[in-house]
Each structure stands twice: as C-alpha cells, then as structure tokens.
Motif scaffolding. Structure first.
Motif, mmCIF file in Angstrom:
data_model
loop_
_atom_site.group_PDB
_atom_site.id
_atom_site.type_symbol
_atom_site.label_atom_id
_atom_site.label_comp_id
_atom_site.label_asym_id
_atom_site.label_seq_id
_atom_site.Cartn_x
_atom_site.Cartn_y
_atom_site.Cartn_z
ATOM 1 N N ALA A 156 0.825 -1.202 0.000
ATOM 2 C CA ALA A 156 0.000 0.000 0.000
ATOM 3 C C ALA A 156 0.867 1.263 0.000
ATOM 4 C CB ALA A 156 -0.926 0.002 1.212
ATOM 5 N N MET A 157 1.979 1.219 0.733
ATOM 6 C CA MET A 157 2.879 2.378 0.747
ATOM 7 C C MET A 157 3.511 2.579 -0.629
ATOM 8 S SD MET A 157 2.598 3.708 3.735
ATOM 9 C CE MET A 157 3.973 4.861 3.758
ATOM 10 N N THR A 158 3.877 1.482 -1.276
ATOM 11 C CA THR A 158 4.453 1.574 -2.618
ATOM 12 C C THR A 158 3.447 2.157 -3.594
ATOM 13 O OG1 THR A 158 5.919 -0.318 -2.198
ATOM 14 C CG2 THR A 158 5.480 0.246 -4.506
ATOM 15 N N SER A 159 2.193 1.745 -3.470
ATOM 16 C CA SER A 159 1.137 2.257 -4.341
ATOM 17 C C SER A 159 0.928 3.759 -4.123
ATOM 18 C CB SER A 159 -0.167 1.504 -4.077
ATOM 19 O OG SER A 159 -1.218 2.017 -4.858
ATOM 20 N N LEU A 160 0.953 4.181 -2.852
ATOM 21 C CA LEU A 160 0.765 5.598 -2.565
ATOM 22 C C LEU A 160 1.931 6.423 -3.096
ATOM 23 C CD1 LEU A 160 -0.914 7.799 -1.168
ATOM 24 C CD2 LEU A 160 0.468 7.403 0.892
ATOM 25 N N LYS A 161 3.133 5.921 -2.934
ATOM 26 C CA LYS A 161 4.302 6.636 -3.440
ATOM 27 C C LYS A 161 4.218 6.798 -4.962
ATOM 28 C CE LYS A 161 9.376 6.536 -3.505
ATOM 29 N NZ LYS A 161 9.580 7.789 -2.746
ATOM 30 N N ALA A 162 3.810 5.737 -5.636
ATOM 31 C CA ALA A 162 3.681 5.791 -7.091
ATOM 32 C C ALA A 162 2.638 6.826 -7.508
ATOM 33 C CB ALA A 162 3.300 4.415 -7.637
ATOM 34 N N ARG A 163 1.556 6.900 -6.753
ATOM 35 C CA ARG A 163 0.519 7.890 -7.073
ATOM 36 C C ARG A 163 1.034 9.308 -6.868
ATOM 37 N NH1 ARG A 163 -5.057 9.509 -3.993
ATOM 38 N NH2 ARG A 163 -5.799 10.913 -5.613
ATOM 39 N N PHE A 164 1.750 9.538 -5.777
ATOM 40 C CA PHE A 164 2.311 10.867 -5.529
ATOM 41 C C PHE A 164 3.233 11.282 -6.668
ATOM 42 C CE2 PHE A 164 0.452 11.230 -1.458
ATOM 43 C CZ PHE A 164 0.746 12.487 -0.945
ATOM 44 N N GLN A 165 4.046 10.327 -7.129
ATOM 45 C CA GLN A 165 4.986 10.643 -8.204
ATOM 46 C C GLN A 165 4.270 10.853 -9.531
ATOM 47 O OE1 GLN A 165 7.599 7.231 -7.870
ATOM 48 N NE2 GLN A 165 9.026 8.333 -6.543
ATOM 49 N N LYS A 166 3.323 9.984 -9.865
ATOM 50 C CA LYS A 166 2.633 10.055 -11.145
ATOM 51 C C LYS A 166 1.769 11.300 -11.257
ATOM 52 C CE LYS A 166 -0.529 7.448 -14.126
ATOM 53 N NZ LYS A 166 -1.339 6.188 -14.263
ATOM 54 N N GLU A 167 1.070 11.654 -10.190
ATOM 55 C CA GLU A 167 0.135 12.766 -10.222
ATOM 56 C C GLU A 167 0.729 14.070 -9.688
ATOM 57 O OE1 GLU A 167 -3.616 11.736 -8.451
ATOM 58 O OE2 GLU A 167 -3.551 9.673 -9.222
ATOM 59 N N GLY A 168 1.992 14.016 -9.263
ATOM 60 C CA GLY A 168 2.641 15.222 -8.761
ATOM 61 C C GLY A 168 1.963 15.803 -7.532
ATOM 62 N N LEU A 169 1.463 14.936 -6.656
ATOM 63 C CA LEU A 169 0.718 15.409 -5.490
ATOM 64 C C LEU A 169 1.591 16.196 -4.517
ATOM 65 C CD1 LEU A 169 -1.564 12.333 -4.689
ATOM 66 C CD2 LEU A 169 -1.945 14.236 -6.263
ATOM 67 N N VAL A 200 6.968 16.406 0.935
ATOM 68 C CA VAL A 200 6.267 15.219 1.439
ATOM 69 C C VAL A 200 6.954 13.994 0.840
ATOM 70 C CG1 VAL A 200 4.090 13.943 1.566
ATOM 71 C CG2 VAL A 200 4.066 16.455 1.592
ATOM 72 N N SER A 201 7.361 13.071 1.696
ATOM 73 C CA SER A 201 8.054 11.861 1.246
ATOM 74 C C SER A 201 7.326 10.627 1.754
ATOM 75 C CB SER A 201 9.505 11.856 1.763
ATOM 76 O OG SER A 201 10.168 10.655 1.418
ATOM 77 N N VAL A 202 6.831 9.814 0.831
ATOM 78 C CA VAL A 202 6.165 8.556 1.184
ATOM 79 C C VAL A 202 7.216 7.451 1.172
ATOM 80 C CG1 VAL A 202 4.355 6.910 0.567
ATOM 81 C CG2 VAL A 202 4.023 9.364 0.122
ATOM 82 N N LEU A 203 7.480 6.870 2.333
ATOM 83 C CA LEU A 203 8.474 5.810 2.412
ATOM 84 C C LEU A 203 7.854 4.476 2.013
ATOM 85 C CD1 LEU A 203 10.272 6.690 5.788
ATOM 86 C CD2 LEU A 203 10.514 7.731 3.519
ATOM 87 N N THR A 204 8.675 3.597 1.486
ATOM 88 C CA THR A 204 8.204 2.247 1.138
ATOM 89 C C THR A 204 8.895 1.184 1.982
ATOM 90 O OG1 THR A 204 9.854 2.110 -0.636
ATOM 91 C CG2 THR A 204 7.654 2.875 -1.237
ATOM 92 N N ASP A 205 9.954 1.549 2.699
ATOM 93 C CA ASP A 205 10.634 0.605 3.569
ATOM 94 C C ASP A 205 10.221 0.779 5.022
ATOM 95 O OD1 ASP A 205 11.792 3.060 3.778
ATOM 96 O OD2 ASP A 205 13.832 2.424 3.327
ATOM 97 N N ALA A 206 9.221 1.611 5.246
ATOM 98 C CA ALA A 206 8.646 1.817 6.569
ATOM 99 C C ALA A 206 7.253 2.392 6.365
ATOM 100 C CB ALA A 206 9.506 2.783 7.394
ATOM 101 N N PRO A 207 6.299 2.092 7.247
ATOM 102 C CA PRO A 207 4.941 2.611 7.084
ATOM 103 C C PRO A 207 4.832 4.050 7.582
ATOM 104 C CG PRO A 207 5.050 1.228 9.021
ATOM 105 C CD PRO A 207 6.410 1.167 8.385
ATOM 106 N N VAL A 208 5.597 4.926 6.966
ATOM 107 C CA VAL A 208 5.710 6.297 7.452
ATOM 108 C C VAL A 208 5.703 7.279 6.276
ATOM 109 C CG1 VAL A 208 7.120 7.935 8.760
ATOM 110 C CG2 VAL A 208 7.064 5.524 9.450
ATOM 111 N N VAL A 209 5.029 8.401 6.465
ATOM 112 C CA VAL A 209 5.101 9.531 5.549
ATOM 113 C C VAL A 209 5.829 10.648 6.291
ATOM 114 C CG1 VAL A 209 3.831 11.250 4.220
ATOM 115 C CG2 VAL A 209 2.968 8.898 4.373
#
Length: 272
Positions: A156-169, A200-209
């Motif tokens: 789920a964290m990986t998915s959120l990070k990808a969305r932030f990058q793709k949509e420039g959130l 804003v940084s969405v981590l994928t190696d920890a459940p942390v933003v």
C-alpha cells in the motif's frame, strides 16, 4: 524490507579429493545426488536468510515492522533531536543548524492536513502523527517536520508513493501539510497562511510519511508558496527560494528521515 546487509558466504576454493582409479558408476551417481540435494537445501537456506526468514518460517522481526512501532517505543529526543545538524544543507552547500522549539502531542490526523491531502492519505490510514517545530540559527525561519505512522503494508505504501509521483501530489499547493504553531515560541504565528515551502516523502521501507513545511518566523503571509524541490533549483527567484526556505524544509525532513531509518535498523539488530 530490511535495511540489514545480506549475509555473505565463504566461497573460497576448496581442494578437490584425489580421484580413485576405479569409480563405480553407482557410487558416482549417489554422490551426484548428494551434491544436488545439498545444493537445493543450501539454496533454500540462503533464500531464507536473504528474505529474513528463519528455519521455522517465522523469521526475525523485519525493519518495516520495527519502524511501525517507533512512535510509542522510542523517546521523542531520538525521533526529533533537540538540535539537528545540517552539514551542507543550505543554499550553496552552506551548513545549517536547527533547534527544536516545540513538540506536538502525538495525535491522530484530524485537522493536521488540508482536506485534499488528508483524502490522498486515506488509503494508508493514520495510526499516529508526531510533529515538532524547529527554528534556524538566526531564528528567522521556522519549520515543522512530521512523521505520519500509517496502518499500511509495504504494498500500500508503494502504491501511494507511485501515485504521488505520477500525479505530482507533492507539488500541489492545495495538498500542503499544516504547520504546528506553538504558543510562546518563535513559531506562534506560523499558520496556514505563513506556509512558504514544503516537502512530502512517502516511504516504502517503513509505514511512514515524512513531511516538512517552512515559513518566516515573523509571521508574514506568503502568497506564492513553492515546493522545496522547485525552491532549491538554481536560479529560482521566488521569495521562498531566495530565503532558502526550500532548503530548510528539505534539509530538516531528510535528516529526520535518516534518523528514523537508523533507529528502525538498530531495533532489528541482534545482540552480538
């Protein structure tokens, strides 16, 4: 995902046994089977070590799981040190020093984010939010840095990070994180209208933003806030860029993030 280095194995050459003159075919076949069997077992064990699994399949506690517990198991001074050194973190590689002036009580995420940012974070959930506000050595800038501990797994964290990058959130001004304005401090007037730069940084190696938002300590209103990544670019002429506020937000967020990773890794290391 684990931060620990995978184990290495001794691959030094070993002397071969001297072949006998007479080797019976059946003996050779049996030996080949033994070698093959050991190879398969070794491969399985190696794979288990590399993925953090043990012989019983349970494995040692992962760094990802350890990171999820840091909000209640680690002293605040370790997550948000009283003083943070930012060697080379300022414009032109100048050094920075940030001093903590306030720590917010750990809370949920209600009212901590603008509505659209809160909506964007819904897929990973909000377990706990930790925040602290710092000022620079000149006490002219204030920066709030936050650690949002989510309820999500790595996927789920990986998915959120990808969305932030793709949509420039992370670059949208309507998705800026809010500051923590503590009364009686240099950040007392640090409200939503004073936000100048953020990351804003969405981590994928920890459940942390991890996030940070910076502004002027004098409480001035900023009409054109700018993402830290843009404010740090060479030749940027906006007020946040000229004041180095992009460097303040990014530099502090980076160092708090590094500290988080180091603490999570230490929590999984076995005593020698």
């Amino acid at each position: 995902m684990s931060f620990a280095q995978p184990e290495t194995y001794d691959d030094s050459p070993r002397p071969r046994p001297v072949a006998r003159r007479r080797t019976r075919p059946r003996t050779a076949a049996a030996a080949a089977c033994v070698v093959l069997g050991l190879g398969l077992i070794g491969g399985a064990v190696t794979g288990s070590w590399l993925t953090g699994g043990g012989a019983d399949g349970s494995g040692s506690r992962s760094t990802y799981a350890a990171a999820a517990e840091l909000w209640h198991s680690v002293p605040v001074d370790e997550l948000f040190p009283p003083t943070v050194q930012g060697d080379g973190a300022g414009p032109g590689g100048a050094d920075r020093t940030w001093t903590r002036i306030a720590v917010a009580p750990d809370t949920g995420c209600k009212d901590a984010f603008d509505p659209l940012l809160r909506k964007a974070l819904v897929p990973v959930g909000c377990l706990r939010l930790l925040r602290a506000t710092y000022t620079d050595a000149t006490r002219s800038h204030v920066t709030t840095v936050g650690l949002l501990f989510t309820k999500a797994d790595a996927a789920a964290m990986t998915s959120l990070k990808a969305r932030f990058q793709k949509e420039g959130l992370g670059s949208r001004t309507d998705l800026m994180p809010r500051p923590y304005a503590a009364k009686g401090t240099a950040a007392e007037g640090f409200g939503d209208a004073q936000r100048a730069s953020w990351t804003v940084s969405v981590l994928t190696d920890a459940p942390v933003v991890v996030y940070a938002v910076s502004g002027f300590a004098d409480g001035r209103t900023v009409t054109a806030p700018q993402p830290a990544a843009d404010a740090m670019k060479a030749g940027a002429t906006t007020a946040p860029a000229q004041a180095g506020l992009g460097h303040e937000a990014q530099g502090l967020a980076d160092r708090v993030e590094r500290g988080l990773r180091k603490t999570a890794t230490s929590a999984t290391e076995k005593p020698s």
